[in-house]
Design an enzyme around this catalytic site. Structure first.
Site, PDB file in Angstrom:
ATOM      1  N   CYS A  18      -8.985   7.498  -4.790  1.00 48.60           N
ATOM      2  CA  CYS A  18      -9.724   6.617  -5.693  1.00 48.60           C
ATOM      3  C   CYS A  18      -9.018   6.516  -7.039  1.00 48.60           C
ATOM      4  CB  CYS A  18     -11.134   7.133  -5.892  1.00 48.60           C
ATOM      5  SG  CYS A  18     -12.046   7.199  -4.358  1.00 48.60           S
ATOM      6  N   CYS A  48       7.641   0.245 -11.297  1.00 47.04           N
ATOM      7  CA  CYS A  48       6.335   0.222 -10.642  1.00 47.04           C
ATOM      8  C   CYS A  48       5.443   1.237 -11.342  1.00 47.04           C
ATOM      9  CB  CYS A  48       6.460   0.500  -9.149  1.00 47.04           C
ATOM     10  SG  CYS A  48       7.044   2.158  -8.770  1.00 47.04           S
TER      11      CYS A  48
END
Ligand SMILES: [Zn+2]
Length: 472
Positions: free
Chosen positions: A228, A425
């Site tokens: 999460c 990234c």
């Protein structure tokens, strides 16, 4: 310490967690009267057809273990406590953080820094003081799992870690415990009831009691194993799955389906149904609705299942001593590349080179998702989300087309065929794969153009260059 030995009892001792009261009945006895307080508290639930006084007493006599006090565990525990389950054990080693609060509704701003288990029990006592709450303020692991699980009638897997899921399921098979398992990440959730009615290892006549390994033989692919924290999570989605878990657990306890014997008060045949995986997907991009709940029929118990199959060699003793190795089984395959040094640059070196004017003209591709990009980026970066880059690369390979089509539209005058490309990234893995992909497509123009990975991604940029960069 009260301990109810299961069919494969082990002698492991857990030195945290209080004694678990022994109902002596596994929820089967319905002989006593309800107290006045119980009657008042549970009356709205007891008058529902199928519950009644007997069902309520089964709940009161039951012991449920909730593993994980997070987004699933909080709503699940609320309804388990509210319904009057007599003994509720909660396992979690984490502490409450502010980023938990949008979904982990059993915690509070005033309890940040407190052990999640203690925080959740504080909340549950506010709802219902009658149950006995048993805290386990540490993570479940192969050494302590059997001892903890053996003290309960039913287990709820509210964790977010694949290795722990396999461990919990294996122990539930060996100790004959029904398991209500849920998972949720980003915008989707799933729920399945396993090993119910509880069925011993190797027994295949109850084909509708599969274990987690029967349904998910291999761990999910790395892309779906984002936590999460990495992928994000919508509160109502995980909340809905936790509430559904509580609903299934209550159903099992009221029906006495958790009792590992043939002696069910309700005929077993009536309660057997093909195992079903409930999948909920929340369509955030589309207009309101349509609501996407799907019920996927799953195969039953598998003859050759590693855990519950007829030739399984899985044992509690083996698990305790490290066989199987759950972490290894579920570990992310390590990327088989680290680019050569001349195709990599550290965040601080890139920053320095820019400041010194050594790379005046270059393309900086940021391959994070657009939501991450929207919180902040390096000046001049162009967002090309990694997933989209891969899809585009596959289409170019399949259907042909100019390799440069994969690059974002930029002013022609700014980009020559030798204009270098830097790729960044989030943490430095996707960017390496992106560099490989771009080279594979020939974007490097036969070596005329350098394509360079920024080592460690935006995390390194924050650590090395810009501490104020907003990290989400
Ligand atoms: Zn199985």
């Amino acid at each position: 310490m009260t301990q109810r030995p299961g069919p494969n009892s082990v002698s492991a001792h857990v030195d945290n967690g209080e004694d678990v009261p022994d109902s002596g009945t596994s929820g089967a006895s319905v002989s006593r009267r309800l107290t006045e307080e119980e009657f008042d508290r549970y009356s709205r639930q007891m008058i529902v057809p199928g519950v009644g006084k007997d069902g309520q007493l089964r709940l009161i006599n039951s012991r449920v273990l909730i593993i994980g006090a997070g987004g699933l565990g909080c709503p699940a525990a609320q309804y388990i406590a509210g319904a009057g389950v007599g003994t509720i054990g909660i396992v979690d080693g984490d502490v409450v953080e502010v980023s938990n609060l949008h979904r982990q509704v059993g915690h509070a701003a005033s309890r940040i820094g407190m052990k999640k288990v203690d925080s959740l029990i504080t909340h549950l006592r506010g709802l219902n003081t009658l149950p006995t709450y048993v805290p386990y303020t540490f993570h479940i692991n192969p050494q302590n799992a059997a001892d903890i699980i053996s003290r309960y009638d039913l287990v709820m897997d509210c964790t977010d870690n694949p290795a722990t899921r396999y461990l919990i399921s294996d122990i539930c098979v060996l100790l004959c415990k029904p398991l209500v398992s849920a998972a949720s990440v980003q915008k989707s959730g799933q729920l399945i009831v396993l090993n119910c009615p509880p069925t011993p290892q190797g027994r295949l006549d109850r084909q509708y009691a599969p274990c987690y390994r029967c349904c998910f033989k291999k761990p999910p692919p790395p892309s779906s194993m984002l936590s999460c924290g990495e992928a994000g999570i919508m509160g109502p989605v995980v909340g809905m799955m936790g509430v559904a878990q509580a609903g299934e657990a209550i159903k099992i306890l009221i029906s006495a389906l958790h009792i590992p014997s043939q002696d069910h008060s309700i005929p077993l045949e009536r309660n057997l149904a093909q195992p079903t995986l409930l999948v909920y997907t929340y369509e955030l991009e589309n207009a309101v609705g349509p609501y996407s709940f799907r019920a996927l029929k799953m195969a039953g118990r598998k003859k050759n299942c590693f855990a519950c199959g007829e030739n399984s060699t899985l044992t509690l003793e083996g698990i305790q001593s490290g066989t199987p190795n759950y972490e290894q089984f579920c570990s992310l395959p390590s990327p088989n590349f680290t680019l050569p040094p001349d195709e990599r640059i550290t965040a601080s070196a890139y920053h320095g080179a820019r400041n010194r004017g050594e790379i005046p003209n270059h393309l900086l591709l940021d391959t994070r998702e657009k939501e991450h990009f929207s919180f902040g980026s390096i000046d001049g970066a162009v967002n090309v989300p990694f997933g989209k880059l891969l899809t585009k690369a596959a289409a170019i390979k399949r259907e042909g087309g100019a390799a440069s089509d994969i690059l974002p539209p930029v002013e022609e005058s700014d980009v020559a065929e030798d204009t270098p490309i830097f790729v960044v990234c989030r943490r430095g893995l996707d960017s390496q794969e992106a560099v490989e992909k771009l080279k594979e497509l020939g974007v490097n123009n036969g070596g005329k153009r350098r394509i360079v990975d920024i080592v460690g991604g935006m995390k390194a940029w924050k650590d090395e260059v810009d501490p104020a960069f907003p990290w989400v």
